[in-house]
Write an enzyme that holds these catalytic residues in place. Structure first.
Site, short mmCIF file in Angstrom:
data_model
loop_
_atom_site.label_atom_id
_atom_site.label_comp_id
_atom_site.label_asym_id
_atom_site.label_seq_id
_atom_site.Cartn_x
_atom_site.Cartn_y
_atom_site.Cartn_z
N GLY A 18 29.49 28.40 35.51
CA GLY A 18 28.43 27.91 34.63
C GLY A 18 27.08 28.52 34.94
N LYS A 47 19.11 26.20 42.72
CA LYS A 47 18.72 27.39 41.95
C LYS A 47 18.43 27.04 40.50
CE LYS A 47 21.11 30.97 44.64
NZ LYS A 47 22.18 31.98 44.62
N LYS A 162 43.78 22.38 34.75
CA LYS A 162 43.36 23.34 33.73
C LYS A 162 44.27 23.29 32.51
CE LYS A 162 39.96 24.47 36.24
NZ LYS A 162 38.65 23.90 35.89
N LEU A 187 41.32 34.60 38.96
CA LEU A 187 40.58 34.14 40.13
C LEU A 187 39.18 34.74 40.09
CD1 LEU A 187 40.57 32.77 42.98
CD2 LEU A 187 41.23 35.02 43.87
#
Length: 298
Positions: A18, A47, A162, A187
């Protein structure tokens, strides 16, 4: 060039993928609603908050994916949603259901807004590659789904999460007639991944030896992955699922390189010497991805 770009939402902006999608959107001039969860990765949370202070095009929203109203607040004024759920605490059977419930809440919230024109849903190759007979299949493409019962049997909680959350999102998006695409990532690798995404990385790698031997272990650079998410949003012709990876790990040399990249999460035996003898057939295909990268998604 003077046309103002729409405002979009990224949920969850405080996980590894994200955060890089937010960075990619800002570099293109989009205004971003960065929706973050309380349990997001601490360094990335920091951040994102700094980014909000320095960059006027970022507004941070605190959300709880089980709190429908908090999602609606983050979506207000946005024309698209980038949904990238991931657990910084790793995966177990409880997290499987939480992520699926969150995905349903998010898609339903999109259906209840007037502005959301497209959902780009971040999923995983692990939602396609786990089933009893995968070793006998010649090609594995976007039509393939992981078998939920097989995942439960092997305790592949990341893959099950998932699979379940993507299937739930698709069922609801089709019922509500929403425009959605999914990006099924390999990955994820990239700057700081071992510090900022350790448990999710290790969750993906559960069963790595079987993936490797079956020719379905693949990785993707996070910057490339973020770019593909944004292309999938911008290209009006995108539809369905897109496998996204730029490296298939099917030789011993590539497996050793991957382990070295993920050090110290993965450690090789001292003085390990690559024999270079193993080569497994590649089974994953990227025909749809190649068309998107070339500029025609259909």
């Amino acid at each position: 060039m003077d046309e103002e770009l729409p405002t979009v939402c990224v949920l969850d902006a405080s996980n590894y993928v994200g955060f890089w999608i937010v960075k990619g959107l800002l570099s293109r001039g989009y205004s971003v609603h960065a929706a973050v969860q309380k349990n997001g990765e601490a360094e990335i949370q920091k951040k994102i908050r700094e980014m909000e202070k320095e960059e006027e095009k970022v507004v941070v929203f605190g959300v709880d994916i089980l709190d429908y109203q908090s999602i609606l607040v983050a979506l207000k004024g946005c024309s698209a949603l980038f949904c990238c759920l991931d657990s910084p605490d790793g995966y177990d059977d409880v997290m499987v259901d939480l992520e699926a419930r969150g995905a349903i809440n998010i898609v339903e919230a999109c259906a209840q807004t007037d502005g959301i024109e497209k959902i780009v849903f971040s999923s995983s190759l692990t939602a396609a590659i786990w089933k009893e007979n995968i070793s006998t299949e010649k090609d594995v493409d976007e039509r393939s789904w992981s078998d939920r019962e097989f995942c439960k049997k092997l305790k592949l909680w990341y893959a099950l999460a998932k699979t379940q959350s993507e299937q739930a999102a698709w069922a609801l998006a089709m019922d509500r007639m929403l425009n959605m695409v999914t990006i099924n990532a390999g990955l994820v690798l990239g700057p700081g991944v071992t510090q900022q995404n350790p448990l999710s990385t290790m969750s993906y790698l559960k069963g790595a030896a079987q993936m490797y031997e079956n020719g379905v272990l693949a990785s993707v650079d996070v910057k490339f992955l973020a770019d593909i998410h944004i292309r999938a949003f911008e290209d009006r012709s995108t539809s369905g699922r897109y496998f996204c990876f730029n490296q298939i790990v099917n030789t011993e040399e590539e497996a050793v390189k991957l382990a070295q990249t993920l050090s110290p999460l993965i450690s090789l035996p001292p003085r390990y010497k690559c024999q270079g003898s193993e080569v497994y057939a590649e089974k994953l295909t990227t025909k749809k991805l190649n068309k998107l990268v070339e500029g025609t998604a259909c």
